[in-house]
Design a protein around this motif. Structure first.
Motif, mmCIF file in Angstrom:
data_model
loop_
_atom_site.group_PDB
_atom_site.id
_atom_site.type_symbol
_atom_site.label_atom_id
_atom_site.label_comp_id
_atom_site.label_asym_id
_atom_site.label_seq_id
_atom_site.Cartn_x
_atom_site.Cartn_y
_atom_site.Cartn_z
ATOM 1 N N CYS A 85 37.737 26.992 20.580
ATOM 2 C CA CYS A 85 37.216 26.431 19.338
ATOM 3 C C CYS A 85 37.957 27.099 18.194
ATOM 4 O O CYS A 85 37.894 28.331 18.048
ATOM 5 N N MET A 100 38.377 27.550 14.141
ATOM 6 C CA MET A 100 37.498 27.366 12.980
ATOM 7 C C MET A 100 38.191 27.819 11.703
ATOM 8 O O MET A 100 38.590 28.975 11.589
ATOM 9 N N GLY A 109 39.354 32.024 15.994
ATOM 10 C CA GLY A 109 39.248 31.389 17.305
ATOM 11 C C GLY A 109 38.255 32.050 18.239
ATOM 12 O O GLY A 109 37.901 33.221 18.083
ATOM 13 N N ALA A 110 37.779 31.286 19.182
ATOM 14 C CA ALA A 110 36.966 31.794 20.286
ATOM 15 C C ALA A 110 37.352 30.958 21.498
ATOM 16 O O ALA A 110 37.234 29.730 21.458
ATOM 17 N N SER A 111 37.808 31.633 22.539
ATOM 18 C CA SER A 111 38.413 30.938 23.679
ATOM 19 C C SER A 111 37.606 31.160 24.940
ATOM 20 O O SER A 111 36.936 32.171 25.098
ATOM 21 N N ALA A 143 31.083 21.793 19.201
ATOM 22 C CA ALA A 143 32.358 22.494 19.041
ATOM 23 C C ALA A 143 32.353 23.794 19.834
ATOM 24 O O ALA A 143 33.386 24.248 20.322
ATOM 25 N N GLY A 144 31.170 24.391 19.984
ATOM 26 C CA GLY A 144 31.053 25.595 20.807
ATOM 27 C C GLY A 144 30.721 25.274 22.253
ATOM 28 O O GLY A 144 31.170 25.944 23.172
#
Lengths: 253, 253, 253, 253
Positions: free
Chosen positions: A181, A183, A136-138, A165-166
């Motif tokens: 996002c 992944m 994840g990247a928040s 998505a980013g």
């Protein structure tokens, strides 16, 4: 850039809805997972989106109908909460288009009452023997914590995320909408139903729904068919253009 | 072009402030000098800027956060005068983007009360044995004279300046804001802390502040790290695009 | 994008008019058929359209006049119904331009009272021994049924339609205007008067008019002449540009 | 596209003025003739124009000043009539830019009271032994007749005109401003003072002024110097970009 979003009349979305974004990307994980969600949870089309930034193809359907490449918003009513799912044929042609369309989508769903956004992608990796992780990247600390509870792994994804998505979570921050996002790890070169399953497990935990996964392979095949058709058309046309019009006349016809 | 500038609430900038612009460019002198100024003088973030003209990368941070490539405005309060410092990850992708973003930045800081702008750049040269000069190009005679007093050399820089370090002063003239691009002589190919130091000396004289230069090498390393990460990501993605999608499908995913 | 549509004063179009679109495309079938319609039914110019998305050529006519590449709207008054015919020199240079111009055209004719649109194209095929079919792709079931009555074949055309002949019906759907792209089967590489004739037969049945086809070959030749002139000019200029300005100066002159 | 036109305050142009356009083009005839007109008839700068569609170069002058590539409007007061002369460093980078800037210029001068426009260009030809002709292409029959009286030859120029010298008359038609592009025959590859002289003779007849031509060679040299400087800078920068940044980082700095 020109974008048209045509919303059906009389649509009511409960406040505090969540948007799940499934656009074509690495392994087509977002597209498969999004589609499966819509099919299994009974999503209804509520809006169509077309953009001058999509390839200028009008697809001919089997029934002799014609339609532009498009994004479609679906509406899923869970007990506790409404879920919007965005499925798309393509991403915009240019960086500028990806940025602007991301902005327009964030703006559109905010007005519908959305206060959380999850985008789905794939994360290319070579070590895929054991468990497939969902990374994840928040865009906020708080949302990161929420997603960790749903099984998302942080600190493993490195580098950057290309495409919408980013860009959607990055821009949602400017509208103070918590967004992540997620992944699934994937090989990258294949259409990946296993990755889609892992992402769906995260969503089912986060949104408290249950679905069976027995038709995932069918969903994968359908996705492959659609994607292949679109890619094929784009390729065919580009080749035709190259062959017939080597020089400037390319823009005559 | 779409640009979003998100200003923090309650920011008060004293009238007659100066903007110092430190964007990536030759030798990354502007970026290093700008960053060092912010660190040493205690600048505070007051606004973020994102643009559809930046590469559509969303960077993943070590902590699992996601952010778009961006420009950040910092606020430094000197005794006599407020200083805004603009630091950026990138410059816009296209000439058109560089022009339009320059306009928007001039417009934005004018409204905040800025009445002077200095942009920082590098000037490629081969003779670098002795003293490193700081060369200038100004949009008004009066500002040129001011900058000469601060040690800027005129008449040596020839040719033209590409990118926003040149475009901002050129366009500021249309808003009657005195502005100079100051350029440290540099080799061009390296990340150059010595050039940054020379530029900082000019600024310290012009703005009457004092800082020590002992941490400049650290600042250089940090800049290198950030720049390398961004460049690496851009390269990786472009290669991935090339490899996977030779034909039109490039815009499918 | 900038588009200028200049309408003659005092034009009155009866409500419920139909737009027929004849732009350059495969076999130039749309261009020939549209032109023939205008000539045989006595169409009058009612509006000119120029766009920043057309190649920046100003054509010199034999009489020493100058004109931009353009689209022209003609007005044909049939007994029962008004017909607008759109003839064009070119299609826009970019996908984005094709999308936006399609939108603007749909919008413009809606305001004039148009409630049906037929675009004309060619469909590349290798089997052309027997009958030439006119294939269709419609944006609504109802319009498909109407066009079937006029002799259009459905289910044969596969894949996708590039350019405005496909984009206009696809976007007209968003304005609830029934629309079909009718395509004569053609070899693709030649300027095809036979295909144009087949399309005209469909239109004559659909719109209940009769024309003789004896001058079609002349119409074909005129179309060829115009197209050749435009293509030649575009080629000449591009070559000139390449030769003279290999490097950046290309945008000086 | 962003364009800024900054007009000096208190400028009064008499109604019925004419605009003469001298932009870089074939043989730089327009640029030389326009410049000579301004110098010999005592034109005064009344407005500067910069555009996001010009190359993003900021030129450094000998005196250490900085300026964007630009267009400048000059004001010449003849006894009977006011003349505006437009001189430019460059033409816009893209077809779209050329179209839009042409529109903006027509619009701007109309508001100033201009009701006639002559653009100057070169016409490439191989037979140049005898007399150099000035060829014309007009946007109205009436203006063509006027220009014939001034010595312009019609029916010889064939094909099309690229760039703003052709686009301005073509678009001026949409604003009902009579306009002609006059083109001196020229070799094309050289900076051509003889062609400029022929064009000036036409203008002097049409506008009833007299000038001596003894300094034309100096004007030619000055034009060459400026053009060379701009071309050189553009080339230098493009090479620098190519060398240093082979991959995506091209848009980092």
């Amino acid at each position: 850039m020109a974008t048209i979003i045509k919303k059906k009349k009389g649509i009511k979305v409960r406040k505090g809805a969540i948007l799940v974004v499934g656009l074509p990307g690495l392994g087509f994980i977002g597209r498969i997972a999004g589609k499966y969600l819509v099919d299994k949870l009974g999503g209804k089309k509520i809006a169509h989106l077309v953009s001058s930034q999509f390839p200028p193809q009008a697809l001919i359907t089997k029934k002799g109908r014609i339609r532009a490449l498009q994004h479609v918003f679906y509406h899923v009513k869970l007990k506790k909460r409404d879920v919007l799912v965005l499925l798309g044929d393509v991403q915009p042609l240019t960086p500028e288009g990806q940025f602007e369309l991301s902005l327009e989508i964030v703006d559109f769903v905010m007005k519908l009452g959305v206060n959380e956004i999850i985008t789905i992608g794939g994360y290319a990796t070579n070590r895929l023997e054991g468990n497939i992780h969902v990374l994840g990247a928040s865009n906020s600390k708080k949302h990161k914590e929420l997603m960790m509870k749903a099984g998302v792994l942080y600190g493993e994804a490195k580098g950057s995320i290309v495409g919408m998505a980013g860009m959607i979570p990055a821009l949602a921050r400017f509208s103070r909408i918590p967004s992540t996002c997620i992944m699934a790890e994937t090989h990258g070169a294949i259409v990946d139903a296993s990755g889609a399953k892992r992402v769906l497990e995260v969503l089912s935990k986060h949104l408290s729904f249950t679905i069976d996964y027995s038709d995932l392979d069918k969903a994968k095949e359908e996705t492959e068919k659609l994607i292949n058709k679109i890619e094929e058309e784009l390729e065919k046309q580009q080749e035709a253009l190259k062959e017939k019009n080597k020089a400037p006349p390319s823009y005559i016809r």
